[in-house]
Design an enzyme around this catalytic site. Structure first.
Site, PDB file in Angstrom:
ATOM      1  N   ASP A   1       0.941  -1.129   0.038  1.00  0.00           N
ATOM      2  CA  ASP A   1      -0.171  -0.050  -0.065  1.00  0.00           C
ATOM      3  C   ASP A   1       0.863   0.991  -0.012  1.00  0.00           C
ATOM      4  O   ASP A   1       2.030   1.144   0.536  1.00  0.00           O
ATOM      5  CB  ASP A   1      -0.824   0.163   1.215  1.00  0.00           C
ATOM      6  CG  ASP A   1      -1.581   1.388   1.445  1.00  0.00           C
ATOM      7  OD1 ASP A   1      -2.302   1.563   0.474  1.00  0.00           O
ATOM      8  OD2 ASP A   1      -1.434   1.902   2.440  1.00  0.00           O
TER       9      ASP A   1
ATOM     10  N   THR B   1       0.195   4.888   0.756  1.00  0.00           N
ATOM     11  CA  THR B   1      -0.061   5.883   1.904  1.00  0.00           C
ATOM     12  C   THR B   1       0.430   5.125   3.436  1.00  0.00           C
ATOM     13  O   THR B   1      -0.361   4.251   3.469  1.00  0.00           O
ATOM     14  CB  THR B   1      -1.170   6.803   1.771  1.00  0.00           C
ATOM     15  OG1 THR B   1      -1.607   7.391   0.490  1.00  0.00           O
ATOM     16  CG2 THR B   1      -1.530   7.761   2.833  1.00  0.00           C
TER      17      THR B   1
ATOM     18  N   ASP C   1      -1.054  -0.419   6.260  1.00  0.00           N
ATOM     19  CA  ASP C   1      -1.051   0.127   7.599  1.00  0.00           C
ATOM     20  C   ASP C   1      -2.567   0.773   8.037  1.00  0.00           C
ATOM     21  O   ASP C   1      -2.684   1.175   9.061  1.00  0.00           O
ATOM     22  CB  ASP C   1      -0.033   1.291   7.714  1.00  0.00           C
ATOM     23  CG  ASP C   1      -0.731   2.692   6.901  1.00  0.00           C
ATOM     24  OD1 ASP C   1      -1.254   2.432   5.862  1.00  0.00           O
ATOM     25  OD2 ASP C   1      -0.554   3.694   7.558  1.00  0.00           O
TER      26      ASP C   1
END
Length: 708
Positions: A393, A395, A595
């Site tokens: 991922d 960001t 995250d």
């Protein structure tokens, strides 16, 4: 010793009754081990764990009767110890050699006591000591299990029938020492996983209604209580700061190296430390519900996640037992020599395979914990080693979790400061990083934003809407503003092209259906990101992808900067999991790193999911591996660790099979006596086990791949 119940969770359809006890005084390692064995022997109990450092006892009871029996056992043992200093259960364990004390007693009995006994008494003692092992084998056979216990019982029975009491004494001594080492090494390995995370606080200061402070045992603290924590003390609960101000070291929970300021309304967690100041904390979670204890529980249960390689070697070991019996039968059939047949029975493959493999896994998990990497279980070590596709991922994973505002652009007729103030007013209700960046930038610019709007509505993965001073407000992505709400953003065409070319994300504000402003968010890449991507490719990942909700230009800019050749842009949260599932259907073994809350489905769908320590609670809960240090460099570490662990397991298996095969050949061809084959077999098992728990040294390989 006095035990008290500090926490209980009732049984559910998927989980038995869970009980945690706490001893008022410290337990010795011997007392803790004996108590664990006593509880484990009770019917209806699973997952028994005793930690002598904290005096904690944890067990799962499958029925109310099992719970009552466990509590009665603890109470009964406590009373018996107080009167006599040793329980009948301890005596039995010493006789059968199922603890380290039993191993020492067996050595003393064989080398010191036995030489001074007359022959008749030696025979009697040898027989008495052998009986528990023989009965253990009989019980296994009665349950239809043809395992190593049956092998041991058979060898002892043959030796007794031949009146070879010296061999019987030697065998029981070796079995006792072997069992003791097995118990000690497994408990030692598992204890070292959790000891660094254990909260060592016995009592706390509770603020009374009259303003005074009173000491109270931690086990008696309840939600809503006000506790006082002064500088230099550990925070023993999760809670909200009611009053006071302090610098709190949260490294144990978040990996942050610098202490953070906490004052009224701030959240604090168990296991963190007040470095300077004084806090009055209103308790929100205590005991098993705190984040720290959830991590401890996570690790305590991790051993149950058996890897496929453990299962394979366990199956191989079980299949080897009938082979050993058949071989012993053939030896006797062709040689009519009972000694040679007995020697064959004393050599089996089970011990080394069954013991060394889980010990190697536990040692690897312990090493990971020491490096700030929590691995849920052995199966994920194997998945990490076998993964060939790495999905990031963007960001918060490839970028830092602290984005900042790069530029604020206002449409004609609007003021940039007013635009920023409205955005901050709407965004302050949401805890995500971009919202914090906008609010922080407004504060830094000295822009006040009063609560004058109506209820804020959050549109998942798109943006937010509200009303302010009678005007309709929309704030969010280009897709949301331009496509969903039909707002013309042509006025920002040049600014959009300029900012996206820099790799910045953009958000837009629309008022009453017209473009009002735009803010660009710079999402700094983690400094180690490019290096880690290169290292992971060198470590065998054939495909490395980046997925992001950003536009094509932003995604391409970031991917090029990191050396990633494959990416997916405009990805909605619900699509991340679908992408991972598509890769899996293509035959890829996927490691997913994320995250955020929206990464949950992808983390769950991957062969192994990895969550950054500064990510959301949901991401950490779903992931199979959690980085508490919040650095991508740990990806290189776990890949190297998994490779070393699997290599060590295979080496131990080859050694165990090869050496024991030699002993079998020696027993058949050279007529090695039973006592000698037993000694060689047990020494091999001990040596392989010691190799399994040998610390891992990854520093040189890590520097070679990262240059750091």
């Amino acid at each position: 010793m006095k035990f008290e119940i500090v926490h209980e969770l009732p049984a559910t359809e998927r989980r038995p009754h869970r009980v945690r006890l706490r001893c008022a005084a410290a337990l010795t390692p011997r007392a803790a081990l004996l108590l664990a064995h006593g509880l484990a022997a009770l019917p209806g109990l699973t997952g028994v764990s005793v930690n002598h450092r904290t005096g904690r006892v944890l067990f799962f009871a499958e029925s109310p009767e099992a719970r009552a029996a466990a509590l009665a056992h603890v109470a009964g043992e406590t009373c018996h110890k107080a009167r006599h200093g040793i329980t009948p259960e301890e005596i039995e364990k010493i006789v059968t050699g199922e603890n380290p004390v039993g191993g020492v007693a067996a050595l003393v009995r064989f080398f010191i006591v036995r030489p001074f006994l007359p022959w008749s008494l030696r025979a009697l003692v040898s027989t008495a000591v052998a009986i528990p092992f023989i009965l253990k084998g009989c019980r296994s056979l009665a349950r239809g299990r043809l395992n190593v216990d049956v092998l041991d019982a058979s060898a002892l029975t043959v030796s007794l029938l031949m009146r070879d009491f010296r061999t019987v004494s030697l065998l029981t001594m070796l079995l006792a020492v072997g069992d003791a080492l097995e118990v000690w090494t497994r408990q030692r390995a598992l204890a070292s996983l959790t000891e660094s995370l254990t909260l060592d606080v016995d009592s706390v200061w509770v603020l009374q209604p009259d303003g005074t402070e009173a000491a109270r045992p931690l086990g008696q603290v309840r939600r809503g209580d006000l506790i006082v924590v002064n500088d230099g003390s550990s925070i023993p609960v999760d809670g909200i700061v009611e009053s006071g101000e302090a610098l709190v070291n949260q490294a144990a929970m978040t990996g942050e190296s610098m202490p953070v300021k906490r004052s009224h309304g701030g959240a604090v967690y168990a296991g963190t430390i007040v470095e300077e100041g004084r806090l009055v904390i209103r308790v929100t979670q205590v005991g098993e519900s705190t984040r720290l204890q959830q991590v401890v529980t996570f690790i305590e249960q991790s051993e149950k996640q058996k890897s496929a390689i453990e299962a394979r070697y366990t199956s191989l070991a079980n299949k080897a037992v009938p082979f050993t019996f058949a071989l012993a039968g053939l030896v006797w059939l062709f040689t009519r020599n009972i000694y040679r047949a007995s020697s064959v029975l004393l050599v089996d493959y089970s011990c080394a395979l069954k013991l060394a493999t889980p010990l190697a896994v536990l040692t690897a998990m312990r090493h990971g914990t020491q490096q700030g990497i929590a691995i849920r279980g052995g199966r994920y070590l194997e998945a990490i080693r076998e993964a060939d596709t790495l999905v990031f991922d963007k960001t918060g994973t490839l970028t830092t979790s602290q984005p900042s505002v790069a530029e604020v652009v206002a449409a004609p007729g609007h003021d940039p400061r007013t635009v920023l103030g409205i955005m901050a007013c709407l965004e302050e209700h949401f805890p995500h990083p971009i919202a914090r960046a906008i609010v922080s930038h407004a504060s830094a610019e000295g822009i006040a934003h009063e609560e004058e709007h109506t209820e804020v509505k959050y549109v998942v993965a798109h943006g937010i809407s509200s009303h302010l001073h009678g005007h309709e407000m929309y704030l969010g992505s280009r897709h949301y503003i331009e496509h969903d709400e039909g707002v013309d953003l042509a006025v920002f065409a040049d600014a959009i092209a300029r900012e996206t070319a820099k790799g910045h994300s953009v958000l837009f504000l629309a008022i009453d259906g017209k473009a009002a402003g735009m803010v660009s968010i710079q999402d700094p890449l983690r400094p180690e990101a490019r290096q880690v991507v290169s290292a992971m490719r060198a470590l065998g990942f054939g495909r490395i992808l980046m997925i992001t909700g950003d536009g094509e230009k932003t995604a391409r800019t970031v991917a090029n900067e990191l050396g990633i050749t494959e990416f997916r842009a405009h990805v909605l949260p619900t699509d991340k999991g679908k992408i991972v599932m598509e890769l899996t259907r293509e035959g890829c073994k996927v490691m997913m790193v994320g995250d955020g809350i929206n990464d949950g489905p992808a983390l769950s769908a991957a062969s192994v999911g990895v969550a950054m320590g500064d990510g959301t609670d949901l991401a950490r809960a779903v992931a199979n591996v959690v980085f508490t240090n919040s650095t991508l460099c740990d990806l290189v570490k776990i890949r190297l660790l998994a490779a070393r662990a699997l290599a060590r397991i295979h080496t131990n298996a080859r050694l165990g099979i090869g050496l024991n095969s030699l002993y079998l050949l020696g027993a058949i061809a050279l007529g090695l006596p039973p006592a000698l084959t037993a000694v060689l077999h047990n020494l091999t098992t001990i040596g392989i086990s010691l190799n399994a728990i040998r610390p891992y040294s990854l520093a040189k390989a890590y520097r070679r791949h990262t240059g750091g």
